[in-house]
Design an enzyme around this catalytic site. Structure first.
Site, PDB file in Angstrom:
ATOM      1  N   SER A 138       0.821  -1.206   0.000  1.00 31.20           N
ATOM      2  CA  SER A 138       0.000   0.000   0.000  1.00 31.20           C
ATOM      3  C   SER A 138       0.859   1.263   0.000  1.00 31.20           C
ATOM      4  O   SER A 138       1.914   1.312   0.629  1.00 31.20           O
ATOM      5  CB  SER A 138      -0.878  -0.020   1.254  1.00 31.20           C
ATOM      6  OG  SER A 138      -1.437   1.256   1.484  1.00 31.20           O
ATOM      7  N   TYR A 162      -2.032   5.268  -4.110  1.00 31.97           N
ATOM      8  CA  TYR A 162      -3.087   6.251  -3.861  1.00 31.97           C
ATOM      9  C   TYR A 162      -2.669   7.479  -4.639  1.00 31.97           C
ATOM     10  O   TYR A 162      -1.629   8.074  -4.379  1.00 31.97           O
ATOM     11  CB  TYR A 162      -3.269   6.536  -2.364  1.00 31.97           C
ATOM     12  CG  TYR A 162      -4.271   5.587  -1.746  1.00 31.97           C
ATOM     13  CD1 TYR A 162      -5.487   5.351  -2.367  1.00 31.97           C
ATOM     14  CD2 TYR A 162      -3.995   4.929  -0.560  1.00 31.97           C
ATOM     15  CE1 TYR A 162      -6.410   4.474  -1.824  1.00 31.97           C
ATOM     16  CE2 TYR A 162      -4.917   4.045  -0.017  1.00 31.97           C
ATOM     17  CZ  TYR A 162      -6.120   3.836  -0.656  1.00 31.97           C
ATOM     18  OH  TYR A 162      -7.035   2.974  -0.133  1.00 31.97           O
ATOM     19  N   THR A 188      -5.668   2.428  -7.028  1.00 27.01           N
ATOM     20  CA  THR A 188      -6.963   2.284  -6.350  1.00 27.01           C
ATOM     21  C   THR A 188      -7.848   3.479  -6.643  1.00 27.01           C
ATOM     22  O   THR A 188      -7.483   4.626  -6.372  1.00 27.01           O
ATOM     23  CB  THR A 188      -6.739   2.117  -4.838  1.00 27.01           C
ATOM     24  OG1 THR A 188      -5.935   0.959  -4.657  1.00 27.01           O
ATOM     25  CG2 THR A 188      -8.063   1.942  -4.104  1.00 27.01           C
ATOM     26  N   LYS A 270      -7.941  -0.780  -9.473  1.00 23.98           N
ATOM     27  CA  LYS A 270      -8.623  -1.495  -8.386  1.00 23.98           C
ATOM     28  C   LYS A 270      -9.851  -0.721  -7.927  1.00 23.98           C
ATOM     29  O   LYS A 270      -9.772   0.488  -7.661  1.00 23.98           O
ATOM     30  CB  LYS A 270      -7.647  -1.672  -7.213  1.00 23.98           C
ATOM     31  CG  LYS A 270      -8.231  -2.330  -5.966  1.00 23.98           C
ATOM     32  CD  LYS A 270      -7.118  -2.680  -4.989  1.00 23.98           C
ATOM     33  CE  LYS A 270      -7.614  -3.299  -3.704  1.00 23.98           C
ATOM     34  NZ  LYS A 270      -8.120  -2.321  -2.736  1.00 23.98           N
ATOM     35  N   HIS A 294     -13.637  -2.654  -2.117  1.00 20.77           N
ATOM     36  CA  HIS A 294     -12.758  -2.273  -1.011  1.00 20.77           C
ATOM     37  C   HIS A 294     -13.181  -2.970   0.285  1.00 20.77           C
ATOM     38  O   HIS A 294     -13.101  -2.412   1.374  1.00 20.77           O
ATOM     39  CB  HIS A 294     -12.783  -0.744  -0.835  1.00 20.77           C
ATOM     40  CG  HIS A 294     -11.510  -0.134  -0.330  1.00 20.77           C
ATOM     41  ND1 HIS A 294     -10.613   0.509  -1.144  1.00 20.77           N
ATOM     42  CD2 HIS A 294     -10.991  -0.061   0.923  1.00 20.77           C
ATOM     43  CE1 HIS A 294      -9.597   0.959  -0.405  1.00 20.77           C
ATOM     44  NE2 HIS A 294      -9.801   0.624   0.844  1.00 20.77           N
TER      45      HIS A 294
HETATM   46  C1  FMN Z   1      -7.316  -2.248   7.263  1.00 20.88           C
HETATM   47  C2  FMN Z   1      -7.446  -2.159   5.776  1.00 20.88           C
HETATM   48  C3  FMN Z   1      -6.631  -1.278   5.081  1.00 20.88           C
HETATM   49  C4  FMN Z   1      -6.712  -1.213   3.699  1.00 20.88           C
HETATM   50  N1  FMN Z   1      -5.854  -0.384   3.033  1.00 20.88           N
HETATM   51  C5  FMN Z   1      -5.897  -0.345   1.685  1.00 20.88           C
HETATM   52  C6  FMN Z   1      -4.971   0.435   0.976  1.00 20.88           C
HETATM   53  O1  FMN Z   1      -4.097   1.075   1.543  1.00 20.88           O
HETATM   54  N2  FMN Z   1      -5.061   0.469  -0.370  1.00 20.88           N
HETATM   55  C7  FMN Z   1      -6.024  -0.251  -1.053  1.00 20.88           C
HETATM   56  O2  FMN Z   1      -6.084  -0.196  -2.278  1.00 20.88           O
HETATM   57  N3  FMN Z   1      -6.897  -1.030  -0.395  1.00 20.88           N
HETATM   58  C8  FMN Z   1      -6.848  -1.105   0.953  1.00 20.88           C
HETATM   59  N4  FMN Z   1      -7.712  -1.911   1.606  1.00 20.88           N
HETATM   60  C9  FMN Z   1      -8.671  -2.737   0.843  1.00 20.88           C
HETATM   61  C10 FMN Z   1      -8.071  -4.096   0.486  1.00 20.88           C
HETATM   62  O3  FMN Z   1      -7.037  -3.994  -0.454  1.00 20.88           O
HETATM   63  C11 FMN Z   1      -9.141  -5.032  -0.109  1.00 20.88           C
HETATM   64  O4  FMN Z   1      -9.762  -4.409  -1.206  1.00 20.88           O
HETATM   65  C12 FMN Z   1     -10.214  -5.438   0.897  1.00 20.88           C
HETATM   66  O5  FMN Z   1      -9.635  -5.669   2.168  1.00 20.88           O
HETATM   67  C13 FMN Z   1     -10.910  -6.704   0.402  1.00 20.88           C
HETATM   68  O6  FMN Z   1     -11.963  -7.056   1.231  1.00 20.88           O
HETATM   69  P1  FMN Z   1     -11.862  -8.216   2.349  1.00 20.88           P
HETATM   70  O7  FMN Z   1     -10.841  -7.765   3.337  1.00 20.88           O
HETATM   71  O8  FMN Z   1     -13.222  -8.270   2.950  1.00 20.88           O
HETATM   72  O9  FMN Z   1     -11.490  -9.481   1.649  1.00 20.88           O
HETATM   73  C14 FMN Z   1      -7.637  -2.006   3.003  1.00 20.88           C
HETATM   74  C15 FMN Z   1      -8.449  -2.901   3.711  1.00 20.88           C
HETATM   75  C16 FMN Z   1      -8.352  -2.997   5.076  1.00 20.88           C
HETATM   76  C17 FMN Z   1      -9.201  -4.006   5.795  1.00 20.88           C
HETATM   77  O1  173 Z   2      -8.756   1.942   5.298  1.00 20.00           O
HETATM   78  C1  173 Z   2      -8.828   1.683   4.093  1.00 20.00           C
HETATM   79  O2  173 Z   2      -9.684   0.950   3.609  1.00 20.00           O
HETATM   80  C2  173 Z   2      -7.889   2.274   3.190  1.00 20.00           C
HETATM   81  O3  173 Z   2      -7.857   1.899   2.062  1.00 20.00           O
HETATM   82  C3  173 Z   2      -6.989   3.311   3.592  1.00 20.00           C
HETATM   83  C4  173 Z   2      -7.102   4.553   3.017  1.00 20.00           C
HETATM   84  C5  173 Z   2      -6.225   5.540   3.392  1.00 20.00           C
HETATM   85  C6  173 Z   2      -5.259   5.279   4.303  1.00 20.00           C
HETATM   86  C7  173 Z   2      -5.154   3.994   4.875  1.00 20.00           C
HETATM   87  C8  173 Z   2      -6.019   3.004   4.499  1.00 20.00           C
END
Ligand code: FMN
Ligand code: 173
Length: 398
Positions: A138, A162, A188, A270, A294
Site C-alpha cells: 500500500s 493512492y 486504487t 482497483k 474495497h
Molecule cells: C485495514 C485495511 C486497510 C486497507 N488499506 C488499503 C490500501 O491502503 N489500499 C487499497 O487499495 N486497499 C486497501 N484496503 C482494501 C483491500 O485492499 C481489499 O480491497 C479489501 O480488504 C478486500 O476485502 P476483504 O478484506 O473483505 O477481503 C484495506 C483494507 C483494510 C481491511
Molecule cells: O482503510 C482503508 O480501507 C484504506 O484503504 C486506507 C485509506 C487511506 C489510508 C489507509 C487506508
C-alpha cells in the site's frame, strides 16, 4: 519443503502439504496456533488485539451492509462437484498480467499494518515471498517501500498507488517503486476520500492522525518539498499536508494517460464494479482491473463484489485481466471467484488478522491454509487446474 526461489520453480509448489504437516505435528502433541477455518480469525483477533485497530480492520462503511453483501454474494453460489475425473495431479499455477503465479492469489494492499503488529508490512511481505505469492504494498504503509522491498528478496512485488493531488509526489513514488523492483502498479480508484465509518468514528480512531501510514510520504523528497518546515520540526503540519494531498477526488479517466506515461509495467485499476468503467479501463490501455468494493469499506449499500464480477468479465475479459477481491475467506471462495472469471484473487482482512495474531508466521499460516483448502476444493469437485474453471462448476442457490 517447497522451493523458495522465484519464477518457474514456483510451478512445483505443493500446496497440499500443509494438511499433512498439521496432522503430523499432532503426533508430537502440537496443534495449530491459529484457526484453520479462516472465517474464525476475525473473532480471535477481536479477543487479542486492541479495540481501535480491530475496529479499523474489521469495520466497513456505514452499518456494514456491503460487508454483508460481499459474503451473501459468495454464499449465493454453490459448487456442484463432479466425480471419477482423475484428480490425482493438480496445477494451481495461473498466468496473470504477463507473469506466471504459483497459485491464483496475491496479498492485497492493506495500509497502516503497524496498528496490528510492530513488524507490519515487512513481515507480511516476507510471508508472501516465502510462499511465492505476490505482495501488493500500500502507498499508506507504515514502512517505507524501499525497506519492504529489501525484506522480500526476490519475491514478486506490486505497488498500490493512492493517486494524490501532487504530480511530483506521484512521479517520485513511481520512480522509487520501480527502482525497488516493484513490477505491477495497482491504482486504487474507489478511495478519493474515506467513507463514513462508524466503527472508527465512534472510537474517534484514525491511524494517520497518529502518524501511522505516512512513511512513504515523509521519506519522499517531493513530499518534503511541499512543506514549509522539515517533517521532524512540525509533525502536525506534515500530517495535515498528507491528509490534504494523499487522494484526489478531482481525477477523471483522462488523467490515466499520465500514469501510462510514467509506468512501463502492467497497470491494474482497483475498485471497478461497473462494466462501462471496465471498458473505459481497457480503452485507456490498462492491463487489468480488480473487481472490488474495497471490502465494503467505501460505499455502504454497494453491490456485493462477486455480483459485479460476471458483468465485468463479459465486458472486458478478452481485453484485460480481471482480478477479484472483497470477501475471500476460504478455498471455496477462491474457487467461486475463478469459476466466474477472475484470474487471481487478492486477499484482504484475513492476512491482517494473521499478522496481528502471529506476525510473519501468522500470515504464512493464512496463505497455506487458504491454498491447501482451495487445492482440496478443486480436487474434491473434480477439477485439476485453476485456469480451467468455468461457471458450469457452480449453481445459484436462489
Ligand atoms: C485495514 C485495511 C486497510 C486497507 N488499506 C488499503 C490500501 O491502503 N489500499 C487499497 O487499495 N486497499 C486497501 N484496503 C482494501 C483491500 O485492499 C481489499 O480491497 C479489501 O480488504 C478486500 O476485502 P476483504 O478484506 O473483505 O477481503 C484495506 C483494507 C483494510 C481491511
Ligand atoms: O482503510 C482503508 O480501507 C484504506 O484503504 C486506507 C485509506 C487511506 C489510508 C489507509 C487506508
Amino acid at each position: 519443503m517447497a522451493s523458495l526461489s522465484g519464477g518457474s520453480a514456483e510451478a512445483a509448489r505443493d500446496w497440499s502439504a500443509y494438511q499433512f504437516e498439521i496432522y503430523l505435528n499432532g503426533v508430537a502433541g502440537i496443534v495449530p496456533r491459529m484457526p484453520t477455518d479462516l472465517t474464525r480469525l476475525e473473532e480471535v483477533a477481536g479477543r487479542w488485539l486492541a479495540p481501535g485497530p480491530v475496529g479499523y480492520v474489521t469495520g466497513g462503511a456505514g452499518n456494514g451492509r456491503t460487508v454483508q453483501a460481499n459474503r451473501a454474494a459468495l454464499d449465493r453460489w454453490q459448487i456442484v462437484p463432479r466425480m471419477l475425473r482423475d484428480v490425482s495431479e493438480r496445477d494451481l499455477t495461473v498466468e496473470v498480467l504477463g507473469r506466471s503465479l504459483p497459485a491464483p492469489l496475491a496479498l492485497g494492499p492493506i495500509g497502516v499494518l503497524s496498528i496490528v503488529h510492530p513488524e507490519a508490512e515487512p513481515a507480511a511481505a516476507r510471508a508472501a515471498a516465502a510462499q511465492g505469492v505476490p505482495y501488493a504494498l500500500s502507498s499508506v504503509s507504515s514502512t517505507p517501500l524501499e525497506q519492504v522491498a529489501a525484506a522480500m528478496g526476490d519475491g514478486e512485488r506490486w505497488f498500490q498507488l493512492y493517486w494524490g493531488k501532487d504530480r511530483e509526489v506521484t512521479r517520485s513514488f513511481l520512480g522509487r517503486a520501480k527502482a525497488s523492483g516493484f513490477s505491477v502498479l495497482v491504482v486504487t480508484l474507489d478511495t478519493p476520500m474515506l467513507s463514513w465509518r462508524p466503527h472508527d468514528l465512534d472510537q474517534a480512531y484514525l491511524p494517520f492522525l497518529r502518524g501511522v501510514g505516512t512513511a512513504n510520504y515523509f521519506t519522499d523528497p517531493a513530499f518534503q518539498a511541499g512543506l514549509a518546515r522539515p517533517v521532524h520540526e512540525d509533525l502536525n503540519a506534515a500530517v495535515l499536508h498528507f491528509t490534504a494531498m494523499f487522494s484526489d477526488p478531482g481525477k477523471t479517466w483522462d488523467d490515466l494517460a499520465f500514469l501510462r506515461e510514467h509506468w512501463d509495467g502492467p497497470i491494474v485499476l482497483k475498485g471497478v464494479l461497473h462494466p462501462d468503467d471496465a471498458r473505459q479501463a481497457a480503452d485507456a490501455g490498462m492491463d487489468g482491473v480488480v473487481v472490488s468494493n474495497h471490502g465494503g469499506r467505501q460505499v455502504n449499500g454497494a453491490i456485493g463484489a462477486l455480483d459485479a464480477l460476471p458483468g465485468v468479465v463479459a465486458a472486458v475479459g478478452d481485453r484485460l485481466d480481471v482480478l477479484f477481491d472483497s470477501g475471500i475467506r476460504s478455498g471455496d471462495d477462491v474457487f467461486k471467484a475463478l469459476a466466474l472469471g477472475a484470474r487471481t484473487v487478492l486477499l484482504g482482512r484475513p492476512y491482517a488478522y494473521g499478522l496481528g495474531l502471529d506476525g510473519q508466521a501468522g500470515v504464512e499460516h493464512v496463505i497455506r491454509a487458504l491454498l491447501n483448502e482451495f487445492d482440496l476444493t478443486l480436487a474434491l469437485s473434480g477439477h485439476t487446474s485453476a485456469t480451467g474453471l468455468t461457471p458450469e462448476a457452480l449453481t445459484r442457490a436462489d
